[in-house]
Design a protein around this motif. Sequence first.
Motif, short mmCIF file in Angstrom:
data_model
loop_
_atom_site.label_atom_id
_atom_site.label_comp_id
_atom_site.label_asym_id
_atom_site.label_seq_id
_atom_site.Cartn_x
_atom_site.Cartn_y
_atom_site.Cartn_z
N MET A 151 0.65 3.54 -22.72
CA MET A 151 0.49 4.17 -23.94
C MET A 151 -0.70 5.32 -23.42
O MET A 151 -1.87 4.79 -23.39
CB MET A 151 0.21 3.53 -25.02
N PRO A 152 -0.68 6.44 -23.44
CA PRO A 152 -1.55 7.31 -23.25
C PRO A 152 -2.47 7.57 -24.09
O PRO A 152 -2.18 7.35 -25.58
CB PRO A 152 -0.77 8.94 -23.15
N LEU A 153 -4.05 7.65 -24.16
CA LEU A 153 -4.92 7.63 -24.98
C LEU A 153 -5.89 8.93 -24.79
O LEU A 153 -5.98 9.31 -23.69
CB LEU A 153 -5.94 6.44 -24.88
N GLU A 154 -6.17 9.32 -25.78
CA GLU A 154 -7.05 10.63 -26.11
C GLU A 154 -8.41 10.19 -25.55
O GLU A 154 -8.89 8.98 -25.48
CB GLU A 154 -7.20 11.10 -27.37
N PRO A 155 -9.44 10.87 -24.99
CA PRO A 155 -10.67 10.67 -24.59
C PRO A 155 -11.76 9.99 -25.77
O PRO A 155 -12.30 9.09 -25.40
CB PRO A 155 -11.20 12.20 -23.95
N ALA A 156 -11.33 10.57 -26.82
CA ALA A 156 -12.15 10.12 -28.06
C ALA A 156 -11.63 8.49 -28.33
O ALA A 156 -12.59 7.85 -28.64
CB ALA A 156 -11.79 11.06 -29.08
N LYS A 157 -10.38 8.37 -28.29
CA LYS A 157 -9.94 6.96 -28.35
C LYS A 157 -10.45 5.79 -27.39
O LYS A 157 -10.69 4.76 -27.59
CB LYS A 157 -8.39 6.87 -28.56
N ILE A 158 -10.73 6.33 -26.18
CA ILE A 158 -11.12 5.58 -24.91
C ILE A 158 -12.63 5.18 -25.13
O ILE A 158 -12.88 4.32 -24.98
CB ILE A 158 -10.96 6.20 -23.65
N ASP A 159 -13.44 6.26 -25.74
CA ASP A 159 -14.66 6.01 -25.91
C ASP A 159 -14.87 5.26 -27.31
O ASP A 159 -15.81 4.18 -26.85
CB ASP A 159 -15.47 7.66 -26.55
N TRP A 160 -14.09 5.16 -27.90
CA TRP A 160 -14.03 4.40 -29.44
C TRP A 160 -13.80 2.83 -28.69
O TRP A 160 -14.42 1.94 -29.14
CB TRP A 160 -13.25 4.68 -30.28
N LEU A 161 -12.80 2.76 -28.11
CA LEU A 161 -12.60 1.51 -27.48
C LEU A 161 -13.77 0.66 -26.65
O LEU A 161 -13.91 -0.45 -26.94
CB LEU A 161 -11.15 1.52 -26.73
N LEU A 162 -14.18 1.25 -25.85
CA LEU A 162 -15.34 0.69 -24.95
C LEU A 162 -16.48 0.62 -25.86
O LEU A 162 -17.24 -0.54 -25.68
CB LEU A 162 -15.89 1.59 -23.76
N THR A 163 -16.76 1.50 -26.86
CA THR A 163 -18.05 1.18 -27.75
C THR A 163 -17.69 -0.07 -28.52
O THR A 163 -18.60 -0.85 -28.79
CB THR A 163 -17.94 2.45 -28.62
N GLU A 164 -16.49 -0.14 -29.13
CA GLU A 164 -16.17 -1.31 -29.96
C GLU A 164 -16.12 -2.51 -29.20
O GLU A 164 -16.63 -3.69 -29.67
CB GLU A 164 -14.82 -1.22 -30.83
#
Length: 654
Positions: A609-622
């Motif tokens: 599932m491709p993720l937007e850069p903002a979604k990746i940042d949110w995932l790592l932060t959470e």
Amino acid sequence: MGKIRVLSDQVANQIAAGEVVERPASVVKELLENSLDAGATRIRLEIEAGGRKLIRIVDNGHGMGRDDALLAFERHATSKLRSSDDLLSIATLGFRGEALPSIASVARVSLETRAVEDEVGTMLEIAGGNLLRVEDAGLPAGTTIAVRDLFFNTPARRKFLRSEQTELGHVAALVTHYALAHPDKHFELHSSTQSLLVAPAVANAGERLYQIFGRETFESLIPVAAELDFSRAGLPEPPPWKRGEDYEAPEPGFIRLTGFVSKPELQKLNRNSIYVFVNGRLIRDRLILHAFTEAYRNIIPPTSYPVVLLFLEMPPQEVDVNVHPAKTEVRFRQGSFVHDFVRDAVRTAQMNARPAASFFAALNSAPSLASSLLVDVSPLPGVDPAVFAPNGGLQALVAGSESFIEPQDTASFDLLAPVVPASPGRLSFEGSGMSVGYDEPAQSGIVEGAGGTSEHQPTLNSLATLKPLGQLRDSFILATNEEGLWIVDQHVAHERILFEKILRERKVEQVQRQRLLMPVLVELLPEQMVTFAAIAEELERNGFEAEPFGPRTLAVKATPVGLEGRELERMLEEVLAVTEREQQVENEEARRTRIAASIACHAAIKINMPLEPAKIDWLLTELGKTEHPTSCPHGRPIALRYSLKDIQRAFQRI
């Protein structure tokens, strides 16, 4: 003449030996505990033929006089109890007075002992329970006991012993773990062909662990330390008619826990690597084992077990050790209190450590049957070396574990010259002894404090500093920071985030749910409908609104946010696919976490599932905010680190 007769002392002792003396390791355990009770600071053991031929233990304890030496071989003769009230506060490892007479009834025993205050020592010999010789002798202070020809007069018991190598492995495991429990004492274990263990006294358990097993094992464990007073539980008090005028209520005391537990990446397929000492006594207790299972729930897979080396200290009144002939089982007065204390201490240690899994360690982290807490026992002549683990440890030789007949137990006889392989362990020479291990001696700064910590252990606290580089096949997030290159599984990372979010919201009754425009009808089997009735309340608290719609149909009107479509049906099938037996043994917390883990798994983002850069940042932060970012609720690793040092070494820069 009547049919009922009183057994002779010899037969009674042999019956008692059947309960106390199971194998050579049982003899070693009883003699070793007697040496520790005698205040010995140096203990040396010599083993021949796996303990069949000879078991000799030498200590520098307080020794015995002539009368005590003779009386020690009488049944139920002990220096550690005076009245029945003493049974409620046993502070010694031995107390029954059965060990020596039981051992002497099935072996040839010689005793050499001298009390510190005596000028002359005593030497005596006993064979099969019969006293052969007693005489004075010039001896050093302390006690030496030699047990020869074990089970010589009970051939049926001798026939059931395993191979020499198997029995030696049980002895080595037992001595090793008592050495770990008493780091302030000097232990030695020697066989006829090699020196298995030479462990000089050290300052704390962390140094002892490093001393015996080396850096690799030491760095795969997390130190644990916790203390709690018993004030909320309280000690039992005598009834009013037994209290004197000057009676004072006893102090509740403290329960203390110290030791080491494994990181989530180190897993075993059985409980043989779990070692617990209660007031210095090695035990196997189901209550404590269950506490470890609960502490590692949703951190490692349910079919895997951790490596544990823990020491529990508590007032003697709080634990009853007189419940098993071999004293390997105990009963806690406040069982639930001890259980919750151990569970919370281990879980808190995992949360605080947040260990990061190495990329290379994860490649070799498949759960294994071998115990990692064993010293090296080199193969003996006639034994297939293939049965030994690559690191020199035996593959299933753990004291107290079940054993079966192995192929090497019936090694063929030949007239070839024996070839004894060299032990990879190191022997001690003059001066201070050197430990037997596979690593260099501890360097300054490696072991610190009571628990022992490495000078630099990678943790997951740096997840917040990661800079995402992109995705690998739309499944794995690549990120970097000063520590190296990180690979994050996006599905299990999101699964962990959702799992802890669901539990938090479930705790405060603020679960977010979404109402469906049209109810979803799910067909179930009859047994699944029964299971649904049992867990319907828990499902409702997790955001579901469902009710039966016919005899075998379930109508779902609302679901947790993010769970819909085919994933909703799969999730319901998963939580309802529980056998009746599993439901009976499942407690409320286990059911809650099981349902939350299933919801999180099916609501999380998927691989490919491709993720937007903002979604990746949110995932790592959470992910960095979670309590256990080490693994998903089902035990799979979330993030692997390819350290900068490993990269430099691969490019030959260091």
